[in-house]
Design a protein around this motif. Structure first.
Motif, PDB file in Angstrom:
ATOM      1  N   ALA A  21     -14.613  42.183  57.295  1.00 47.65           N
ATOM      2  CA  ALA A  21     -14.333  42.746  55.970  1.00 47.65           C
ATOM      3  C   ALA A  21     -14.812  41.817  54.858  1.00 47.65           C
ATOM      4  N   ALA A  22     -14.954  40.542  55.154  1.00 49.03           N
ATOM      5  CA  ALA A  22     -15.433  39.576  54.151  1.00 49.03           C
ATOM      6  C   ALA A  22     -16.792  39.974  53.593  1.00 49.03           C
ATOM      7  N   PHE A  23     -17.630  40.608  54.414  1.00 48.07           N
ATOM      8  CA  PHE A  23     -18.982  40.960  53.990  1.00 48.07           C
ATOM      9  C   PHE A  23     -19.012  42.117  52.991  1.00 48.07           C
ATOM     10  N   ASP A  24     -17.895  42.791  52.824  1.00 40.69           N
ATOM     11  CA  ASP A  24     -17.816  43.911  51.888  1.00 40.69           C
ATOM     12  C   ASP A  24     -17.157  43.532  50.563  1.00 40.69           C
ATOM     13  N   THR A  25     -16.848  42.256  50.380  1.00 38.63           N
ATOM     14  CA  THR A  25     -16.155  41.835  49.160  1.00 38.63           C
ATOM     15  C   THR A  25     -17.144  41.539  48.036  1.00 38.63           C
ATOM     16  N   ALA A  26     -16.649  41.640  46.823  1.00 43.34           N
ATOM     17  CA  ALA A  26     -17.469  41.297  45.651  1.00 43.34           C
ATOM     18  C   ALA A  26     -17.849  39.821  45.685  1.00 43.34           C
ATOM     19  N   GLU A  27     -16.947  38.977  46.165  1.00 46.91           N
ATOM     20  CA  GLU A  27     -17.230  37.537  46.232  1.00 46.91           C
ATOM     21  C   GLU A  27     -18.393  37.238  47.171  1.00 46.91           C
ATOM     22  N   TYR A  28     -18.453  37.948  48.311  1.00 46.51           N
ATOM     23  CA  TYR A  28     -19.564  37.732  49.246  1.00 46.51           C
ATOM     24  C   TYR A  28     -20.877  38.208  48.627  1.00 46.51           C
ATOM     25  N   LYS A  29     -20.838  39.349  47.991  1.00 42.79           N
ATOM     26  CA  LYS A  29     -22.055  39.888  47.367  1.00 42.79           C
ATOM     27  C   LYS A  29     -22.547  38.948  46.264  1.00 42.79           C
ATOM     28  N   THR A  30     -21.635  38.369  45.508  1.00 44.12           N
ATOM     29  CA  THR A  30     -22.009  37.399  44.479  1.00 44.12           C
ATOM     30  C   THR A  30     -22.586  36.137  45.111  1.00 44.12           C
ATOM     31  N   ALA A  31     -21.960  35.662  46.182  1.00 38.80           N
ATOM     32  CA  ALA A  31     -22.406  34.431  46.843  1.00 38.80           C
ATOM     33  C   ALA A  31     -23.798  34.564  47.450  1.00 38.80           C
ATOM     34  N   THR A  32     -24.181  35.765  47.794  1.00 35.74           N
ATOM     35  CA  THR A  32     -25.471  35.959  48.475  1.00 35.74           C
ATOM     36  C   THR A  32     -26.518  36.621  47.589  1.00 35.74           C
ATOM     37  N   ASN A  33     -26.254  36.698  46.308  1.00 35.51           N
ATOM     38  CA  ASN A  33     -27.205  37.309  45.365  1.00 35.51           C
ATOM     39  C   ASN A  33     -27.293  36.497  44.082  1.00 35.51           C
ATOM     40  N   THR A  34     -27.837  35.298  44.180  1.00 35.55           N
ATOM     41  CA  THR A  34     -28.014  34.453  42.994  1.00 35.55           C
ATOM     42  C   THR A  34     -29.506  34.241  42.748  1.00 35.55           C
ATOM     43  N   ALA A  35     -29.818  33.831  41.546  1.00 35.13           N
ATOM     44  CA  ALA A  35     -31.217  33.552  41.203  1.00 35.13           C
ATOM     45  C   ALA A  35     -31.764  32.407  42.046  1.00 35.13           C
ATOM     46  N   TRP A  36     -30.954  31.367  42.253  1.00 40.62           N
ATOM     47  CA  TRP A  36     -31.411  30.230  43.045  1.00 40.62           C
ATOM     48  C   TRP A  36     -31.686  30.654  44.482  1.00 40.62           C
ATOM     49  N   ARG A  37     -30.799  31.467  45.043  1.00 39.21           N
ATOM     50  CA  ARG A  37     -31.006  31.957  46.405  1.00 39.21           C
ATOM     51  C   ARG A  37     -32.316  32.737  46.507  1.00 39.21           C
ATOM     52  N   THR A  38     -32.571  33.601  45.550  1.00 40.93           N
ATOM     53  CA  THR A  38     -33.801  34.390  45.565  1.00 40.93           C
ATOM     54  C   THR A  38     -35.023  33.488  45.570  1.00 40.93           C
ATOM     55  N   THR A  39     -35.020  32.473  44.738  1.00 40.26           N
ATOM     56  CA  THR A  39     -36.140  31.529  44.671  1.00 40.26           C
ATOM     57  C   THR A  39     -36.322  30.796  45.997  1.00 40.26           C
ATOM     58  N   VAL A  40     -35.227  30.325  46.569  1.00 44.46           N
ATOM     59  CA  VAL A  40     -35.285  29.588  47.839  1.00 44.46           C
ATOM     60  C   VAL A  40     -35.764  30.497  48.969  1.00 44.46           C
ATOM     61  N   MET A  41     -35.229  31.706  49.049  1.00 38.80           N
ATOM     62  CA  MET A  41     -35.570  32.606  50.157  1.00 38.80           C
ATOM     63  C   MET A  41     -37.023  33.066  50.117  1.00 38.80           C
ATOM     64  N   GLU A  42     -37.628  33.068  48.944  1.00 42.25           N
ATOM     65  CA  GLU A  42     -39.045  33.420  48.848  1.00 42.25           C
ATOM     66  C   GLU A  42     -39.932  32.404  49.568  1.00 42.25           C
ATOM     67  N   LYS A  43     -39.398  31.195  49.782  1.00 45.67           N
ATOM     68  CA  LYS A  43     -40.178  30.138  50.416  1.00 45.67           C
ATOM     69  C   LYS A  43     -39.741  29.856  51.860  1.00 45.67           C
ATOM     70  N   VAL A  44     -38.877  30.710  52.386  1.00 46.95           N
ATOM     71  CA  VAL A  44     -38.473  30.596  53.790  1.00 46.95           C
ATOM     72  C   VAL A  44     -39.548  31.278  54.630  1.00 46.95           C
ATOM     73  N   VAL A  45     -40.074  30.538  55.609  1.00 51.40           N
ATOM     74  CA  VAL A  45     -41.182  31.078  56.406  1.00 51.40           C
ATOM     75  C   VAL A  45     -40.721  31.694  57.729  1.00 51.40           C
ATOM     76  N   LYS A  46     -39.498  31.374  58.154  1.00 50.62           N
ATOM     77  CA  LYS A  46     -38.912  31.954  59.370  1.00 50.62           C
ATOM     78  C   LYS A  46     -37.438  32.208  59.122  1.00 50.62           C
ATOM     79  N   LYS A  47     -36.984  33.378  59.544  1.00 53.26           N
ATOM     80  CA  LYS A  47     -35.571  33.702  59.336  1.00 53.26           C
ATOM     81  C   LYS A  47     -35.080  34.578  60.469  1.00 53.26           C
ATOM     82  N   GLU A  48     -33.939  34.217  61.017  1.00 55.15           N
ATOM     83  CA  GLU A  48     -33.252  35.031  62.022  1.00 55.15           C
ATOM     84  C   GLU A  48     -31.787  35.069  61.640  1.00 55.15           C
ATOM     85  N   ARG A  49     -31.142  36.178  61.912  1.00 56.29           N
ATOM     86  CA  ARG A  49     -29.716  36.282  61.633  1.00 56.29           C
ATOM     87  C   ARG A  49     -29.049  37.017  62.775  1.00 56.29           C
TER      88      ARG A  49
END
Length: 103
Positions: free
Chosen positions: A58-86
């Motif tokens: 249920a944590a993944f459906d909270t506003a706090e989680y959505k805020t934590a995973t949608n920041t400008a800094w995150r977007t910039t960093v993730m654009e330079k990730v060359v490999k990603k698995e989840r």
């Protein structure tokens, strides 16, 4: 994840200075651990692994989680990730203290 070699410092700074602190404010977050791969027999493995523990999904459906995973800094960093698995793994059952079972 594997950041590009030119963005590794920024990736680590983001993870430690923003990402983990924001995740720690999400209801249901327990803790996080980060690991860096030092030796591998394959080139397919990501350079960094993070393990995050939550009380439930249920944590993944909270506003706090959505805020934590949608920041400008995150977007910039993730654009330079060359490999990603989840992977999302959920344990269902009871955990016991190993010492209790030995005594």
């Amino acid at each position: 994840m594997t950041p590009s070699s030119s963005s590794e410092k920024s990736f680590n700074d983001w993870y430690e200075d923003e990402h983990i602190p924001l995740l720690s404010g999400v209801p249901g977050w327990l803790d996080s651990g980060r690991y860096r791969l030092t030796i591998s027999t394959t080139s397919h493995a990501p350079s960094y692994v993070a393990l995050h523990r939550w009380t439930d999904l249920a944590a993944f459906d909270t506003a706090e989680y959505k805020t934590a995973t949608n920041t400008a800094w995150r977007t910039t960093v993730m654009e330079k990730v060359v490999k990603k698995e989840r992977f999302l793994l959920q344990y269902k059952g009871e955990l016991c203290n190993i010492l209790d079972t030995l005594l």
